[in-house]
Design a protein around this motif. Structure first.
Motif, short mmCIF file in Angstrom:
data_model
loop_
_atom_site.label_atom_id
_atom_site.label_comp_id
_atom_site.label_asym_id
_atom_site.label_seq_id
_atom_site.Cartn_x
_atom_site.Cartn_y
_atom_site.Cartn_z
N LYS A 169 0.91 -1.36 0.14
CA LYS A 169 -0.08 0.13 -0.27
C LYS A 169 1.49 1.54 0.29
O LYS A 169 1.54 1.42 0.95
CB LYS A 169 -1.10 -0.36 1.15
N HIS A 170 0.83 2.23 -1.58
CA HIS A 170 2.04 3.05 -1.06
C HIS A 170 0.69 4.47 -0.44
O HIS A 170 -0.06 4.61 -1.04
CB HIS A 170 2.02 3.27 -2.77
N ILE A 171 1.85 5.57 -0.33
CA ILE A 171 0.97 6.69 0.61
C ILE A 171 0.62 7.76 -0.93
O ILE A 171 -1.01 7.51 -0.87
CB ILE A 171 1.93 7.65 1.05
N LEU A 172 1.28 7.91 -1.82
CA LEU A 172 1.03 9.12 -3.36
C LEU A 172 -0.19 7.92 -3.77
O LEU A 172 -1.12 9.25 -4.50
CB LEU A 172 2.50 8.64 -4.49
N ASN A 173 -0.73 7.06 -4.39
CA ASN A 173 -1.81 6.47 -4.66
C ASN A 173 -2.95 6.61 -3.60
O ASN A 173 -3.85 5.55 -4.35
CB ASN A 173 -1.01 5.88 -5.74
N LEU A 174 -3.26 6.74 -2.39
CA LEU A 174 -3.98 6.96 -1.56
C LEU A 174 -4.51 5.33 -1.07
O LEU A 174 -5.65 4.77 -0.96
CB LEU A 174 -5.16 7.11 -1.83
N PHE A 175 -3.19 4.70 -1.02
CA PHE A 175 -3.29 2.72 -1.03
C PHE A 175 -3.86 2.39 -1.63
O PHE A 175 -5.16 1.57 -1.84
CB PHE A 175 -4.24 2.78 0.60
N LEU B 4 -6.07 3.66 -4.12
CA LEU B 4 -7.62 3.59 -4.57
C LEU B 4 -7.61 5.35 -6.26
O LEU B 4 -8.49 4.66 -6.54
CB LEU B 4 -8.40 4.59 -3.61
N LEU B 5 -6.23 5.32 -5.89
CA LEU B 5 -6.06 6.45 -7.08
C LEU B 5 -5.85 5.40 -8.21
O LEU B 5 -4.86 4.38 -8.05
CB LEU B 5 -5.38 7.33 -7.03
#
Length: 585
Positions: free
Chosen positions: A474-480, A482-483
């Motif tokens: 889960k990456h912060i920049l793609n909102l886990f 969601l983006l």
């Protein structure tokens, strides 16, 4: 001027880290952030093989497609003896009597419930080529070779309860047989026999070999070996790499061969000779193909006599307890086939404790946390001794400064008076350093256990962490997720990496401030640099490091409470440093 120069150097290094990080991660973690490709769908464009990963296996989508097609053709062509055992499944090719189709039943390729078992052996000519063979070379006598078709009993199947004997005969009266047996785990025994019904003695030399491609090798790093290895004269040698063999063409290790073959981080394939003299070597065959050979002394078989030779093949996962069991059964130093490193005497007990905790709590992530707590608890008296030494050194600082002023022109007298002061005050200046040196092997051993242990592979923790041996998904920049985009690898910062950075920052805040402004700035960005550096590492390692940081923070607060004068000095020094830095601005 010196401070400005240091600041410029720090900024350049930071820029190099940020802008060069993507290339570095693509080299060491080529599959990070990529979604699995549908091999059977669209035809992939030609591409070079991807860089090795911890898992090993084919990294090129092209090779994966070719491999799937080749396996379907080779394994369904007939002329094979099935292998069915709890640990291994596959088949033996009757052309050449080659063990070239083995999968490890206890370990899956991915964390998906319906994932196929890990494939270790594949037939010759496939992109993932990896197989084993036993045979003979002879002088003046025809021996079976790679194209010889062996005979097997009708309906033969190799299981732990049913060994299988293959046979081949030449035209001069010699009959060659290989009897394969398999246990419940990953060991296959091949018993070779030559029966001489001819009129004259014959000389044959038994051998065994393992051949594989480097394409499927796992990553070989400074602290975990992947490549050719073996045990010689009862000492395990991790010093030979694929590159060494490719450059020299052939490498001949010194000493009697106890076992020889190839290792990845999690898997290995080795030949174990019986208790007779045998030599081994590694050869480069070109095109990323390599071979390890096990060669016995020639045997003269008189008319009417039979010559026997037995070799074991281990092809499976590097499970520590299983390797210990085989070592107890006589396989020399087999437990050291896992690359424990320098501190294995620390690592083995730590590994036992980790397994015990996992068995008790049923969650590997929780077991890592409990293990870290226990280890830090054991080391707490050492840390307390270090803080007490720091407090004592701080207490005599005024007297030290007085001595330095009084004897500033007499270095020898200053040294004598300083040692006298240490003795009078009962202070040992090395006492603060010794605990650090005691802690280094312990914590490195814990780190190494998590790196080499197959037990952490595919183990879930909690929430989104479904595989502790893989990076945080889960990456912060793609909102886990969601983006609808995947961030570039150098910005693929997971939640665990952010927590790591925060805990490290809090830990540094409790330490004395560096007097040099450039050092302050470096220490200020260090936690966030480590956040980027550690982001692609296994989630289990980040869980360990975060837990360790939190325990360090709690430990520092407790010890500062026990030594309030030390805390006051730290706060005072930090205030002075910050005021000086503000004044320069």
């Amino acid at each position: 001027m010196s401070n400005q120069r240091n600041l410029i150097i720090a900024m350049l290094l930071t820029g190099l880290l940020l802008f060069g990080w993507d290339a570095g991660l693509r080299y060491f973690y080529p599959d990070m952030g990529k979604k699995p490709a549908a091999v059977a769908s669209a035809a992939p464009s030609p591409a070079a093989s991807a860089k090795p990963t911890r898992e090993g296996g084919l990294g090129s989508v092209v090779d994966q497609a070719i491999e799937a097609k080749a396996l379907n053709a080779d394994l369904n062509a007939g002329g094979r003896v099935k292998v069915e055992a709890p640990g291994l499944s596959g088949s033996i090719n009757l052309v050449g009597a080659v063990v070239d189709d083995l999968s490890i039943n206890r370990h899956k390729q991915t964390i998906d419930k319906d994932s196929a078992p890990v494939r270790l052996f594949s037939p010759a000519g496939t992109p993932a080529e990896h197989f084993a063979q036993v045979g003979w070379v002879g002088q003046g006598v025809a021996t079976p070779n790679g194209t010889s078709v062996w005979a097997a009993p009708a309906g033969a199947k190799l299981t732990p309860a049913t060994p299988v004997t293959l046979s081949w005969a030449n035209t001069t009266g010699q009959t060659f047989t290989i009897t394969f047996a398999i246990d419940n785990d990953y060991m296959i025994t091949a018993k070779q026999a030559v029966q001489n019904a001819g009129p004259a003695p014959v000389s044959v030399q038994p051998f065994g070999l393992i051949r594989r491609t480097e394409k499927t090798a796992s990553v070989d790093s400074w602290n975990i070996h992947s490549g050719p290895f073996g045990a010689y004269d009862e000492a395990v040698n991790f010093g030979v790499n694929y590159k060494d063999v490719a450059e020299k063409g052939q490498v001949n290790p010194d000493g009697k061969t106890n076992w020889i073959g190839f290792t990845d981080i999690y898997w290995m394939s080795v030949l174990v000779p019986e208790a007779v003299p045998a030599t081994g070597d590694y050869r480069s065959l070109g095109n990323q193909l390599f071979r390890s050979d096990l060669i016995y002394q020639p045997q003269v078989v008189a008319p009417g006599q039979t010559a026997l030779r037995s070799t074991r093949l281990f092809a499976g996962a590097k499970e520590s307890l299983l390797l210990d069991k085989y070592e107890a059964q006589g396989v020399t130093r087999f437990s050291l086939a896992i690359d424990w490193g320098w501190f294995r005497w620390f690592e083995k007990p730590i590994f036992w404790l980790l397994r015990s905790l996992f068995k008790f709590v049923g969650n590997f992530g929780v077991a890592i946390i409990l293990l870290t707590v226990i280890v830090r608890g054991i080391m707490f008296p050492v840390a307390q001794r270090q803080f007490a030494s720091m407090a004592a050194m701080k207490a005599i600082q005024p007297k030290m400064k007085s001595l330095q002023e009084r004897y500033k022109d007499d270095k020898q007298k200053l040294q004598e008076e300083t040692m006298k002061l240490y003795k009078e005050e009962g202070v040992n200046p090395l006492a603060g350093c010794l605990p650090i040196f005691l802690q280094i092997p312990v914590f490195f051993a814990l780190y190494k256990v998590l790196m080499v242990s197959i037990d952490m592979r595919h183990q879930p923790f909690a929430l989104w962490i479904h595989d502790l041996s893989a990076p945080d998904p889960k990456h912060i920049l793609n909102l886990f997720g969601l983006l609808p985009f995947d961030p570039p690898s150098f910005l693929a910062i997971g939640v665990l990496a952010v927590i790591l950075g925060i805990t490290m920052w809090l830990q540094f805040k409790l330490q004395p401030a560096a007097p040099d402004p450039a050092q302050q700035q470096v220490m200020g960005i260090m936690p966030w640099m480590m956040m980027f550096i550690m982001a692609p590492f296994a989630s289990g390692l980040l869980v360990y490091w975060i837990t360790s940081n939190l325990l360090t923070i709690a430990q520092q607060k407790y010890l500062y409470a026990r030594h309030p004068d030390l805390k006051k000095n730290v706060d005072k020094e930090r205030a002075i440093v910050e005021a000086a830095a503000h004044k320069k601005k």
